[in-house]
Design a protein around this motif. Structure first.
Motif, PDB file in Angstrom:
ATOM      1  N   LEU A  86      14.259   5.434 -13.741  1.00 40.42           N
ATOM      2  CA  LEU A  86      13.238   6.421 -13.418  1.00 40.42           C
ATOM      3  C   LEU A  86      13.350   6.829 -11.955  1.00 40.42           C
ATOM      4  O   LEU A  86      13.582   5.990 -11.084  1.00 40.42           O
ATOM      5  CB  LEU A  86      11.847   5.871 -13.685  1.00 40.42           C
ATOM      6  CG  LEU A  86      11.485   5.580 -15.133  1.00 40.42           C
ATOM      7  CD1 LEU A  86      10.036   5.134 -15.230  1.00 40.42           C
ATOM      8  CD2 LEU A  86      11.707   6.788 -16.012  1.00 40.42           C
ATOM      9  N   THR A  87      13.187   8.094 -11.687  1.00 37.82           N
ATOM     10  CA  THR A  87      13.113   8.579 -10.317  1.00 37.82           C
ATOM     11  C   THR A  87      11.662   8.470  -9.892  1.00 37.82           C
ATOM     12  O   THR A  87      10.763   8.894 -10.616  1.00 37.82           O
ATOM     13  CB  THR A  87      13.592  10.037 -10.232  1.00 37.82           C
ATOM     14  OG1 THR A  87      14.919  10.104 -10.754  1.00 37.82           O
ATOM     15  CG2 THR A  87      13.577  10.531  -8.801  1.00 37.82           C
ATOM     16  N   ILE A  88      11.440   7.883  -8.748  1.00 44.22           N
ATOM     17  CA  ILE A  88      10.065   7.643  -8.292  1.00 44.22           C
ATOM     18  C   ILE A  88       9.865   8.244  -6.909  1.00 44.22           C
ATOM     19  O   ILE A  88      10.824   8.508  -6.186  1.00 44.22           O
ATOM     20  CB  ILE A  88       9.745   6.130  -8.266  1.00 44.22           C
ATOM     21  CG1 ILE A  88      10.695   5.378  -7.333  1.00 44.22           C
ATOM     22  CG2 ILE A  88       9.807   5.549  -9.665  1.00 44.22           C
ATOM     23  CD1 ILE A  88      10.376   3.899  -7.180  1.00 44.22           C
ATOM     24  N   SER A  89       8.606   8.438  -6.567  1.00 48.03           N
ATOM     25  CA  SER A  89       8.296   8.795  -5.184  1.00 48.03           C
ATOM     26  C   SER A  89       7.751   7.533  -4.521  1.00 48.03           C
ATOM     27  O   SER A  89       7.091   6.716  -5.164  1.00 48.03           O
ATOM     28  CB  SER A  89       7.302   9.957  -5.098  1.00 48.03           C
ATOM     29  OG  SER A  89       6.181   9.760  -5.909  1.00 48.03           O
ATOM     30  N   VAL A  90       8.078   7.359  -3.245  1.00 49.68           N
ATOM     31  CA  VAL A  90       7.643   6.164  -2.520  1.00 49.68           C
ATOM     32  C   VAL A  90       6.915   6.568  -1.243  1.00 49.68           C
ATOM     33  O   VAL A  90       7.175   7.616  -0.662  1.00 49.68           O
ATOM     34  CB  VAL A  90       8.825   5.231  -2.165  1.00 49.68           C
ATOM     35  CG1 VAL A  90       9.478   4.678  -3.420  1.00 49.68           C
ATOM     36  CG2 VAL A  90       9.839   5.907  -1.271  1.00 49.68           C
ATOM     37  N   PHE A  91       6.020   5.695  -0.844  1.00 59.55           N
ATOM     38  CA  PHE A  91       5.323   5.854   0.428  1.00 59.55           C
ATOM     39  C   PHE A  91       5.375   4.489   1.093  1.00 59.55           C
ATOM     40  O   PHE A  91       4.964   3.488   0.507  1.00 59.55           O
ATOM     41  CB  PHE A  91       3.866   6.276   0.199  1.00 59.55           C
ATOM     42  CG  PHE A  91       3.204   6.895   1.399  1.00 59.55           C
ATOM     43  CD1 PHE A  91       3.025   8.266   1.485  1.00 59.55           C
ATOM     44  CD2 PHE A  91       2.749   6.102   2.451  1.00 59.55           C
ATOM     45  CE1 PHE A  91       2.409   8.842   2.590  1.00 59.55           C
ATOM     46  CE2 PHE A  91       2.135   6.658   3.559  1.00 59.55           C
ATOM     47  CZ  PHE A  91       1.961   8.037   3.627  1.00 59.55           C
ATOM     48  N   THR A  92       5.914   4.448   2.304  1.00 58.59           N
ATOM     49  CA  THR A  92       6.034   3.176   3.019  1.00 58.59           C
ATOM     50  C   THR A  92       5.023   3.106   4.161  1.00 58.59           C
ATOM     51  O   THR A  92       4.490   4.132   4.603  1.00 58.59           O
ATOM     52  CB  THR A  92       7.461   3.001   3.590  1.00 58.59           C
ATOM     53  OG1 THR A  92       7.684   3.993   4.593  1.00 58.59           O
ATOM     54  CG2 THR A  92       8.516   3.076   2.487  1.00 58.59           C
ATOM     55  N   GLN A  93       4.806   1.895   4.630  1.00 53.35           N
ATOM     56  CA  GLN A  93       3.871   1.666   5.736  1.00 53.35           C
ATOM     57  C   GLN A  93       4.242   2.519   6.945  1.00 53.35           C
ATOM     58  O   GLN A  93       3.371   3.048   7.633  1.00 53.35           O
ATOM     59  CB  GLN A  93       3.863   0.183   6.098  1.00 53.35           C
ATOM     60  CG  GLN A  93       2.887  -0.199   7.187  1.00 53.35           C
ATOM     61  CD  GLN A  93       1.445  -0.086   6.757  1.00 53.35           C
ATOM     62  OE1 GLN A  93       1.082  -0.454   5.646  1.00 53.35           O
ATOM     63  NE2 GLN A  93       0.595   0.423   7.634  1.00 53.35           N
ATOM     64  N   ASP A  94       5.534   2.695   7.175  1.00 52.54           N
ATOM     65  CA  ASP A  94       6.013   3.458   8.334  1.00 52.54           C
ATOM     66  C   ASP A  94       5.522   4.907   8.334  1.00 52.54           C
ATOM     67  O   ASP A  94       5.407   5.527   9.386  1.00 52.54           O
ATOM     68  CB  ASP A  94       7.541   3.465   8.383  1.00 52.54           C
ATOM     69  CG  ASP A  94       8.123   2.081   8.582  1.00 52.54           C
ATOM     70  OD1 ASP A  94       7.439   1.206   9.150  1.00 52.54           O
ATOM     71  OD2 ASP A  94       9.278   1.876   8.157  1.00 52.54           O
ATOM     72  N   LEU A 116      12.150  -1.963   2.198  1.00 56.66           N
ATOM     73  CA  LEU A 116      11.077  -0.969   2.278  1.00 56.66           C
ATOM     74  C   LEU A 116       9.717  -1.658   2.196  1.00 56.66           C
ATOM     75  O   LEU A 116       9.474  -2.471   1.302  1.00 56.66           O
ATOM     76  CB  LEU A 116      11.199   0.047   1.139  1.00 56.66           C
ATOM     77  CG  LEU A 116      12.397   0.989   1.194  1.00 56.66           C
ATOM     78  CD1 LEU A 116      12.500   1.793  -0.097  1.00 56.66           C
ATOM     79  CD2 LEU A 116      12.312   1.914   2.401  1.00 56.66           C
ATOM     80  N   ASP A 117       8.830  -1.344   3.128  1.00 51.49           N
ATOM     81  CA  ASP A 117       7.468  -1.878   3.130  1.00 51.49           C
ATOM     82  C   ASP A 117       6.590  -0.913   2.325  1.00 51.49           C
ATOM     83  O   ASP A 117       5.875  -0.077   2.879  1.00 51.49           O
ATOM     84  CB  ASP A 117       6.965  -2.021   4.565  1.00 51.49           C
ATOM     85  CG  ASP A 117       5.631  -2.743   4.661  1.00 51.49           C
ATOM     86  OD1 ASP A 117       5.101  -3.217   3.621  1.00 51.49           O
ATOM     87  OD2 ASP A 117       5.104  -2.829   5.794  1.00 51.49           O
ATOM     88  N   LEU A 118       6.674  -1.027   1.014  1.00 56.54           N
ATOM     89  CA  LEU A 118       6.009  -0.089   0.112  1.00 56.54           C
ATOM     90  C   LEU A 118       4.501  -0.263   0.097  1.00 56.54           C
ATOM     91  O   LEU A 118       4.005  -1.374  -0.067  1.00 56.54           O
ATOM     92  CB  LEU A 118       6.555  -0.274  -1.303  1.00 56.54           C
ATOM     93  CG  LEU A 118       8.032   0.042  -1.491  1.00 56.54           C
ATOM     94  CD1 LEU A 118       8.522  -0.482  -2.827  1.00 56.54           C
ATOM     95  CD2 LEU A 118       8.259   1.545  -1.383  1.00 56.54           C
ATOM     96  N   VAL A 119       3.801   0.847   0.237  1.00 56.80           N
ATOM     97  CA  VAL A 119       2.342   0.837   0.073  1.00 56.80           C
ATOM     98  C   VAL A 119       1.945   1.612  -1.173  1.00 56.80           C
ATOM     99  O   VAL A 119       0.817   1.508  -1.645  1.00 56.80           O
ATOM    100  CB  VAL A 119       1.591   1.383   1.312  1.00 56.80           C
ATOM    101  CG1 VAL A 119       1.892   0.530   2.532  1.00 56.80           C
ATOM    102  CG2 VAL A 119       1.895   2.841   1.563  1.00 56.80           C
ATOM    103  N   GLY A 120       2.880   2.398  -1.714  1.00 54.79           N
ATOM    104  CA  GLY A 120       2.593   3.141  -2.932  1.00 54.79           C
ATOM    105  C   GLY A 120       3.854   3.702  -3.548  1.00 54.79           C
ATOM    106  O   GLY A 120       4.858   3.895  -2.863  1.00 54.79           O
ATOM    107  N   LEU A 121       3.774   3.910  -4.854  1.00 56.81           N
ATOM    108  CA  LEU A 121       4.840   4.597  -5.568  1.00 56.81           C
ATOM    109  C   LEU A 121       4.239   5.336  -6.748  1.00 56.81           C
ATOM    110  O   LEU A 121       3.174   4.971  -7.246  1.00 56.81           O
ATOM    111  CB  LEU A 121       5.969   3.652  -6.001  1.00 56.81           C
ATOM    112  CG  LEU A 121       5.669   2.456  -6.885  1.00 56.81           C
ATOM    113  CD1 LEU A 121       5.783   2.837  -8.355  1.00 56.81           C
ATOM    114  CD2 LEU A 121       6.685   1.369  -6.590  1.00 56.81           C
ATOM    115  N   ALA A 122       4.902   6.398  -7.153  1.00 55.34           N
ATOM    116  CA  ALA A 122       4.452   7.177  -8.301  1.00 55.34           C
ATOM    117  C   ALA A 122       5.631   7.358  -9.239  1.00 55.34           C
ATOM    118  O   ALA A 122       6.773   7.465  -8.802  1.00 55.34           O
ATOM    119  CB  ALA A 122       3.902   8.529  -7.875  1.00 55.34           C
ATOM    120  N   LEU A 123       5.334   7.373 -10.529  1.00 54.07           N
ATOM    121  CA  LEU A 123       6.384   7.508 -11.510  1.00 54.07           C
ATOM    122  C   LEU A 123       5.882   8.241 -12.734  1.00 54.07           C
ATOM    123  O   LEU A 123       4.683   8.282 -13.012  1.00 54.07           O
ATOM    124  CB  LEU A 123       6.947   6.144 -11.902  1.00 54.07           C
ATOM    125  CG  LEU A 123       5.975   5.121 -12.470  1.00 54.07           C
ATOM    126  CD1 LEU A 123       6.697   4.193 -13.420  1.00 54.07           C
ATOM    127  CD2 LEU A 123       5.371   4.308 -11.342  1.00 54.07           C
TER     128      LEU A 123
END
Length: 141
Positions: A86-94, A116-123
């Motif tokens: 799956l292709t996802i979108s990511v949002f990191t702490q940075d 990656l310091d992930l704080v969120g992802l969408a799929l």
């Protein structure tokens, strides 16, 4: 007019780290789903119109489910999604320290996938796959 409930064979979901303040949860969710909408135009419905004829922008045709999990679960969900293709979108702490798209992309590119310091992802994907990826997360309160 058809009164049958609409069923979807796919699921649209956002996973947020459970230690984020409310403003960050909302901001991250908005950014993450924009990536899904931009790359999956078939998920966006028709424009809205009220009884007075005022036009409104279209939205997703199906619900967006929001989940939360501990920081430690984020890399697990990330890997599960990538393993399933799956292709996802990511949002990191940075990204909280940047102020534009160019700097956001540079901040992600500067970090190896496993770091990656992930704080969120969408799929978005088949229901069964999304359920397996998010197994261990809980619906956002």
């Amino acid at each position: 007019m058809d009164n049958e409930p609409i069923r979807f064979d796919t699921k649209l979901a956002v996973l947020l780290r459970d230690d984020l303040p409310t403003w960050q949860r909302l901001n991250v969710t908005a950014f993450l789903v924009s990536g899904i909408a931009a790359t999956n135009p078939e998920l966006v419905g028709e424009p809205y119109e009220d009884a007075d004829g005022t036009q409104y922008l279209p939205m997703f045709r199906q619900p967006v489910l929001v989940f939360e999990a501990a920081k430690e679960f984020m890399p697990t969900a990330h890997q599960r999604a990538l393993t399933r293709g799956l292709t996802i979108s990511v949002f990191t702490q940075d990204l909280f320290a940047t102020g534009n798209d160019r700097d956001n992309r540079a901040a992600v590119k500067a970090v190896q996938q496993s770091q990656l310091d992930l704080v969120g992802l969408a799929l978005h994907g088949p229901k069964n796959a999304v359920d397996k990826i998010l197994k261990g997360a809980r619906m956002h309160p």
